[in-house]
Enzyme design. Structure first.
Site, short mmCIF file in Angstrom:
data_model
loop_
_atom_site.label_atom_id
_atom_site.label_comp_id
_atom_site.label_asym_id
_atom_site.label_seq_id
_atom_site.Cartn_x
_atom_site.Cartn_y
_atom_site.Cartn_z
N GLU A 257 0.87 -1.17 0.05
CA GLU A 257 -0.07 -0.09 0.01
C GLU A 257 0.83 1.12 -0.06
OE1 GLU A 257 -2.37 3.02 2.56
OE2 GLU A 257 -2.83 0.77 3.24
N CYS A 291 -2.59 7.78 4.68
CA CYS A 291 -2.40 7.82 3.32
C CYS A 291 -3.69 7.74 2.56
CB CYS A 291 -1.85 6.29 2.97
SG CYS A 291 -0.37 6.09 3.70
#
Length: 496
Positions: A257, A291
């Site tokens: 990720e 994020c």
């Protein structure tokens, strides 16, 4: 070692093969509190020899651990969950000291990590094989599923507890062993804490190993270790590409990720107040160091001025200060380099023609010189190519970009290499769903904000935002492998 989980506990040893040991050469790293700028703990600076020892222990322990009954593996994860919840207050305090997490951030981390633990505990009983029909007369086909082996977890500093948990716990539940390398900024809550909590369970020695150290010293050895079968990494795209390349040299499965530049699209018929509520949380929770936080607010020109005004009012009203103050809503940035980079983006954006509506500067707290606390910042008159919009600013910054029609909004939103998360606000759900289907992201949330994580729902990014998937069956596929076994029950006719 004791069950003391306070910041004042002894964190000067790493965890290898069930033992707490210092770094091979005795090196240490100081942990700095972002609020006070003071060193509050010391952790080992692991060497490559420590890394090799961790993988040796993991490899040896895994062969026996995978034979443990599913019920036992599930029970161990449930024991971890019980320990986490028992010590939740101490963990929230650790997050405040180590990463500047407010009470909101700490409690959210506990909640999400607990969700991942609960889901992971169901995985051992879901590792089922299957039967497949055969084109060959008299042949029986079965497919078995088993653990990959050793899973490497390289976790980030921003939400270290839950972003470590989402990889470590499923890996262990599925019968793998783990080598966990936390970020240098969060070696306790992203790493050593897991060892302390698992010591309160029946997990065998060697199944979890934690090495703390600088990425520049041991990062490449961790990412490229020949004993590693899966490499789970959460962090920047630049570093993730390097990690994935190293993992690939050993044919380890990369689960990455990476960065995001997440759009928040608000249409002309949207409820502005509801959108601003979502935008305030999605931009400023944990100082925007998420994020999947909002990176760009893309707002229809008909409501643009109202939206900017209300978002500016909300941003200016947030309580900023030390993470140790229960009233604080926006605390410190993790370190100087991160703070300076985001403020540079603001300065460049204003120089390019945007308007600074509020924020854009640091705030002195508790007499701390050179504070890491940055005021929530709103920028209007932004275009997609300005620094605060085209870069992942990773801070409490809200650049607001106007658009005239849906096609333009989608074009702006997709004009980035990233594709992690996003959100759309619209009264007309058919319009919202159309926009959501056209956004090039792994996750989209309608009439909400992009910071969402539910352990039973697949989570992934596209483009420069990563490869592989997390959560539930999606991550289970990453950390397990299948084996085809056939039985020829009747004599077979061969052409030779």
């Amino acid at each position: 070692m004791s069950n003391d989980l306070s910041i004042d506990a002894d964190w000067s040893r790493q965890y290898i093969d069930g033992e707490w040991v210092p770094a091979d050469d005795g090196g240490t790293i100081a942990v700095e509190d972002p609020s006070t700028r003071e060193a509050v703990a010391t952790v080992p600076a692991a060497t490559e020899r420590d890394v090799d020892a961790a993988y040796e222990a993991a490899s040896e322990a895994q062969t026996e651990w995978e034979t443990a009954p599913p019920a036992h593996r599930a029970e161990v994860v449930q024991q971890f969950l019980a320990a986490l919840q028992e010590h939740s207050d101490a963990v929230v305090d650790l997050l405040a000291h180590e990463v500047g997490g407010s009470a909101i951030m700490g409690e959210t981390s506990i909640q999400i990590a607990s969700d991942h633990a609960g889901e992971a505990a169901t995985l051992p009983r879901r590792m089922k094989g299957e039967h497949a029909e055969s084109n060959i007369p008299g042949k029986e086909n079965t497919v078995e599923r088993g653990p990959k082996g050793v899973v490497t977890v390289i976790s980030p500093w921003n939400f270290p507890l839950n972003l470590s948990a989402r990889a470590v716990l499923p890996a262990i539940a599925a019968g793998n062993s783990v080598v966990l390398k936390p970020s240098t900024n969060s070696p306790i809550t992203g790493g050593l804490l897991f060892a302390r909590l698992f010591e309160q369970t029946d997990l065998p020695d060697g199944v979890l190993n934690v090495v703390t150290g600088r990425g520049s010293d041991i990062g490449d050895r961790v990412a490229s270790h020949p004993e590693s079968d899966v490499v789970s990494f959460t962090g920047s795209t630049e570093v993730g590409q390097h990690v994935a390349g190293l993992a690939g040299e050993n044919l380890a499965v990369p689960a990455m990720e990476l960065g995001g530049n997440n759009p928040f699209v608000v249409t002309s018929d949207a409820d502005v107040d509801r959108a601003v509520d979502a935008a305030t949380f999605g931009s400023f929770v944990h100082q925007g160091q998420v994020c999947i936080s909002i990176n760009r607010h893309i707002v229809h020109e008909d409501i643009y001025d109202e939206y900017v005004r209300k978002l500016t009012e909300r941003a200016a009203s947030l309580t900023v200060g030390s993470a140790h103050d229960p009233a604080t809503e926006v605390g410190p940035i993790i370190d100087e380099s991160q703070r300076d980079e985001m403020l540079d983006y603001v300065e460049e954006t204003v120089a390019a023609g945007a308007t600074l509506e509020t924020g854009g500067e640091t705030v002195a707290i508790d007499g701390v010189e050179d504070s890491l606390v940055v005021k929530p910042t709103v920028l209007s008159g932004v275009t997609n190519d300005m620094a605060a919009a085209c870069n992942e600013h990773f801070g409490p910054i809200a650049p607001v970009i106007p658009f005239s029609d849906v096609d333009e909004a989608v074009e702006i939103a997709n004009d980035t290499e990233y594709g992690l998360s996003g959100a759309v606000h619209a009264d007309d759900l058919s319009v919202a769903k159309d926009i959501a289907s056209r956004l090039e992201t792994g996750n989209v949330h309608i009439n909400d904000q992009p910071i969402n994580d539910e352990a039973h729902v697949p989570f992934s990014g596209i483009g420069a935002s990563g490869v592989g998937e997390y959560n539930s069956d999606a991550f289970l596929r990453e950390i397990t492998e299948t084996k085809w076994i056939s039985v020829q029950h009747e004599p077979r006719d061969y052409p030779l």
